[in-house]
Design a protein around this motif. Structure first.
Motif, PDB file in Angstrom:
ATOM      1  N   ILE A 176       0.845  -1.195   0.000  1.00 30.64           N
ATOM      2  CA  ILE A 176       0.000   0.000   0.000  1.00 30.64           C
ATOM      3  C   ILE A 176       0.881   1.246   0.000  1.00 30.64           C
ATOM      4  O   ILE A 176       1.978   1.245   0.544  1.00 30.64           O
ATOM      5  N   GLU A 189      -3.672   3.805  -1.153  1.00 33.73           N
ATOM      6  CA  GLU A 189      -3.918   3.010  -2.364  1.00 33.73           C
ATOM      7  C   GLU A 189      -3.089   1.747  -2.252  1.00 33.73           C
ATOM      8  O   GLU A 189      -1.892   1.807  -1.934  1.00 33.73           O
ATOM      9  N   GLY A 190      -3.695   0.577  -2.472  1.00 32.15           N
ATOM     10  CA  GLY A 190      -2.873  -0.618  -2.445  1.00 32.15           C
ATOM     11  C   GLY A 190      -3.652  -1.905  -2.399  1.00 32.15           C
ATOM     12  O   GLY A 190      -4.873  -1.937  -2.606  1.00 32.15           O
ATOM     13  N   GLU A 191      -2.911  -2.980  -2.131  1.00 35.56           N
ATOM     14  CA  GLU A 191      -3.489  -4.318  -2.145  1.00 35.56           C
ATOM     15  C   GLU A 191      -2.874  -5.146  -1.028  1.00 35.56           C
ATOM     16  O   GLU A 191      -1.831  -4.794  -0.474  1.00 35.56           O
ATOM     17  N   LEU A 404      -7.674  -0.705  -9.932  1.00 38.69           N
ATOM     18  CA  LEU A 404      -8.152  -1.064  -8.592  1.00 38.69           C
ATOM     19  C   LEU A 404      -8.932  -2.370  -8.651  1.00 38.69           C
ATOM     20  O   LEU A 404      -8.733  -3.265  -7.812  1.00 38.69           O
ATOM     21  N   ARG A 407      -6.366  -5.370  -9.400  1.00 36.76           N
ATOM     22  CA  ARG A 407      -5.568  -5.867  -8.283  1.00 36.76           C
ATOM     23  C   ARG A 407      -6.462  -6.528  -7.233  1.00 36.76           C
ATOM     24  O   ARG A 407      -5.998  -7.383  -6.474  1.00 36.76           O
ATOM     25  N   SER A 408      -7.748  -6.188  -7.197  1.00 38.42           N
ATOM     26  CA  SER A 408      -8.680  -6.849  -6.283  1.00 38.42           C
ATOM     27  C   SER A 408      -8.945  -8.278  -6.733  1.00 38.42           C
ATOM     28  O   SER A 408      -8.876  -9.219  -5.938  1.00 38.42           O
ATOM     29  N   LYS A 411      -6.105 -11.381  -6.779  1.00 40.35           N
ATOM     30  CA  LYS A 411      -5.776 -12.173  -5.591  1.00 40.35           C
ATOM     31  C   LYS A 411      -6.492 -13.525  -5.560  1.00 40.35           C
ATOM     32  O   LYS A 411      -6.064 -14.435  -4.862  1.00 40.35           O
ATOM     33  N   THR A 501      -8.409  -7.410   0.073  1.00 38.40           N
ATOM     34  CA  THR A 501      -7.504  -7.621  -1.060  1.00 38.40           C
ATOM     35  C   THR A 501      -7.025  -6.304  -1.671  1.00 38.40           C
ATOM     36  O   THR A 501      -5.963  -6.269  -2.287  1.00 38.40           O
ATOM     37  N   ALA A 502      -7.794  -5.231  -1.530  1.00 32.35           N
ATOM     38  CA  ALA A 502      -7.353  -3.934  -2.057  1.00 32.35           C
ATOM     39  C   ALA A 502      -8.151  -2.825  -1.388  1.00 32.35           C
ATOM     40  O   ALA A 502      -9.264  -3.040  -0.894  1.00 32.35           O
ATOM     41  N   GLN A 504      -8.615   1.804  -1.544  1.00 35.48           N
ATOM     42  CA  GLN A 504      -8.263   3.107  -2.104  1.00 35.48           C
ATOM     43  C   GLN A 504      -9.042   4.161  -1.337  1.00 35.48           C
ATOM     44  O   GLN A 504     -10.258   4.045  -1.188  1.00 35.48           O
TER      45      GLN A 504
END
Length: 699
Positions: A176, A189-191, A404, A407-408, A411, A501-502, A504
């Motif tokens: 993240i 922002e991240g996963e 977004l 990347r969700s 996983k 999993t993600a 934002q």
């Protein structure tokens, strides 16, 4: 501006920021160095404001020069052309935390240009660019309520790491980027690999604490530079006009925002605005823009007070209720998988197409070449909000929303070795009233299951909002478009029942507290579990079989020293197999061969042709061979493609043979038995031993 330099120790190595040496005609310019990664960033703001300017025209242009890694671009023109997807995503990472900190009423065109001029392939330049952007504005005369900083947070062996190296990130179950000011977190922002809400909260505030030295060093640099911020005049609202508009509009706005259907509500607001303009008469006929702006302020105040104080949302829901959900799968017969996900007035049509290695996307950037095997593309056509537009290509927002969702969903995908397909998911938004990216996540999960992709779990997403009016705070689940537009936060969280999993988060105020974020995460989990339940009613597990229109990929293995044989001289053998069968064939150096075709018989034919090329002679086995060459001492017989052995003259017949040609000639078919293979791999064959025998029927 005189040359100034500051340095701070960060995560075990020095980070320096310099100004006054390069790009001195910009309003602000810095070079940030970390390891051997360098980012130059400039900031320039116009001295004159455009007439009628109604919003802050901030542009962030992040770019990565290929020379930064000693590379030449792989494009036809051999130069950087436009923004790559990675650059576009990083532009958004920088823009989102910077934008809220420019003062209200500052509407001068502003451009921030971070440029990566050196990259060491150890330290990712994206978070450095956030710091560089803040520092460039901080040392300039551009008004700014900063500084801010950004750090990446990873987790290696259960421990959080700030700005981990690229090598450390390969072992991390968290990725993240956290941006914030001294007081609060502004953007996330991240996963993650199914981390819990509590773990995500700890990671976010670990990042906020870790960035404080980067904020301190910027303050030190700006004090050394000593540049005063420029003065500017905020356009003043005509108090008399404002009072008249408020008096005329207040009740009309309250009546309009009580309408729960988006299109009808917007139509009522437009009609109310026209009524106000008409009631003001000819005296204000040429000031419709000012009237419209004041009317918008009335709408914002009414909606925010209604939610924060009265706890009543625009569409009548309470703070935690998710809009009605409808889920369908298999709606597109020829797509390999499809789903239609509808939540309130937001609808996503999601389709899956399965391909082979030839469909992988080649990504050329300064970090190196990457081949993407999973693609998720998000489209937001103008009709989904009842508008027209000539935009033909995805913009920054569409790329960001698609990433977004990608990347969700990534996983839950199976390991590529177990499911060797290239997977493309497309989400077309057919209606939009908030949370369309989260609808894309939900639709993608169902469409992948419908395609028979053996996903690990279902994944869903929900967008959280915030309205903060003084001490009155409301955290909203599953926000509408108007609640996003008029609210203070857009916090998207995706995941399964197991974990996140993600995520934002963007905010429009100076920051949110830990307590608010904790409440939002907990509320998001409840909403996510509810949505997953609705999705499970449509499809609860991946289908057992792929679509009849999807390619079937069969994986076989050959010895590594046989790879060259399968390919053949100049690719002759593999081209021949592809032309004969129509299959797509991918050969790996380790001997793994993926054969793809929608035609099962063609796939079997390709496998047989490869096995024929790679089979080895077995002593005692019979072969129907083809005489390739006749010599005085015997004949060379090809027992399978590319492999031949010698039938010595003494092995031609039970009787003594004087001339080989008395028994065999080139082009003859002959049944032979393998009687030996020497250390050099030379095959000894015998016609004599095969006399009176026949091949088994299956051969």
């Amino acid at each position: 501006m005189s040359y100034q330099k500051v340095e701070v120790e960060f995560n075990g190595q020095p980070l320096t920021i310099e100004t006054g040496k390069v790009a001195r005609q910009a309003d602000g310019a810095v070079v940030i160095t970390y390891g051997e990664t360098k980012v130059l960033c400039t900031a320039v703001s116009a001295k004159q404001m455009r007439e009628g300017q109604g919003f802050f025209p901030l542009t962030v242009n992040y770019s990565e020069k290929f020379y930064a890694a000693g590379k030449i671009p792989g494009s036809f023109f051999r130069r950087e052309r436009g923004s790559t997807e990675r650059e576009t995503l990083i532009c958004r990472l920088i823009d989102r935390p910077m934008r809220p900190l420019f003062p209200k009423g500052y509407l001068f065109e502003t451009q921030i240009m971070p440029t990566v001029v050196s990259v060491d392939k150890v330290n990712d330049p994206d978070t450095l660019a956030i710091v560089a952007a803040s520092a460039a504005v901080q040392v300039s005369d551009i008004p700014f309520a900063g500084p801010i900083a950004g750090v990446r947070v990873g987790r290696v062996d259960g421990k959080f790491v700030a700005n981990p190296t690229l090598q450390q990130m390969e072992e991390s179950d968290l990725d993240i980027v956290v941006a914030g000011s001294r007081e609060a977190v502004i953007m996330v922002e991240g996963e993650a690999q199914y981390l819990s809400e509590d773990e995500m909260l700890e990671a976010i505030f670990f990042g906020h604490e870790a960035m404080q030295p980067l904020i301190d060093v910027q303050l030190k640099l700006s004090e050394m530079v000593g540049k005063q911020k420029r003065a500017f005049e905020v356009p003043q609202v005509d108090a008399d006009l404002e009072a008249k508009v408020v008096a005329l509009a207040e009740e009309k706005v309250r009546a309009a925002v009580a309408i729960q259907t988006k299109q009808e509500r917007h139509a009522a607001l437009d009609a109310a605005k026209e009524d106000v303009i008409a009631e003001l008469g000819e005296e204000y006929a040429d000031r419709a823009g000012e009237v419209s702006s004041i009317f918008g302020s009335v709408e914002k105040r009414v909606v925010r007070q209604m939610i924060a104080k009265d706890k009543i949302r625009i569409d009548g829901r309470d703070m935690t209720t998710v809009r009605p959900i409808s889920c369908e799968v298999g709606v597109l017969p020829r797509a390999h998988g499809s789903a239609l996900f509808t939540r309130g007035e937001t609808q996503a049509l999601v389709a899956v197409a399965l391909g082979t290695s030839v469909d992988e996307q080649r990504m050329d950037n300064v970090q190196g070449m990457e081949f993407k095997k999973f693609l998720l593309h998000y489209n937001f056509p103008p009709f989904c909000v009842g508008e027209t537009s000539m935009r033909l290509f995805p913009g920054r927002r569409e790329i960001g929303h698609g990433y977004l969702a990608e990347r969700s969903a990534a996983k839950i995908l199976p390991n590529h070795d177990d499911f060797p397909y290239t997977i493309r998911v497309v989400s077309d938004i057919l209606e939009s009233n908030g949370s369309s990216s989260m609808a894309s996540v939900c639709g993608s999960s169902m469409a992948l299951m419908d395609a028979g992709v053996p996903v690990k779990d279902a994944v869903a997403g929900i967008a959280m909002g915030l309205i903060k009016e003084g001490d009155d705070v409301a955290v909203l689940s599953d926000i509408l478009g108007d609640e996003d537009h008029l609210g203070d936060m857009d916090f998207k969280v995706t995941g399964s029942r197991e974990g996140v999993t993600a995520l934002q988060m963007d905010i429009k105020i100076t920051g949110v507290t830990r307590e608010i974020m904790q409440k939002a995460l907990a509320q998001a989990r409840d909403g996510r579990v509810h949505i997953l339940g609705c999705m499970a009613e449509a499809i609860a597990a991946p289908r057992q079989d792929l679509s009849e229109y999807a390619p079937r990929i069969t994986t076989i293995y050959v010895k590594t020293d046989q790879v060259r044989t399968v390919i053949g001289s100049g690719g002759k053998n593999i081209r021949g197999i592809i032309e004969a069968t129509g299959c797509s064939i991918d050969i790996e150096d380790d001997g793994r061969i993926n054969i793809a075709s929608a035609d099962g018989d063609a796939c079997k034919k390709a496998i047989k042709m490869i096995r024929d090329l790679t089979q080895e002679a077995e002593v005692g086995k019979l072969y129907m061979g083809l005489v390739k060459k006749v010599m005085e001492f015997g004949a060379f017989v090809e027992i399978f493609p590319g492999t031949d052995g010698l039938v010595h003259v003494s092995e031609l017949d039970k009787e003594r043979v004087r001339n080989v040609t008395d028994i065999l000639n080139e082009g003859d078919k002959v049944l032979v038995k393998c009687i030996g293979v020497d250390r050099q791999g030379k095959i000894k064959l015998s016609r004599k031993e095969a006399l009176g025998q026949s091949l088994p029927e299956e051969e």
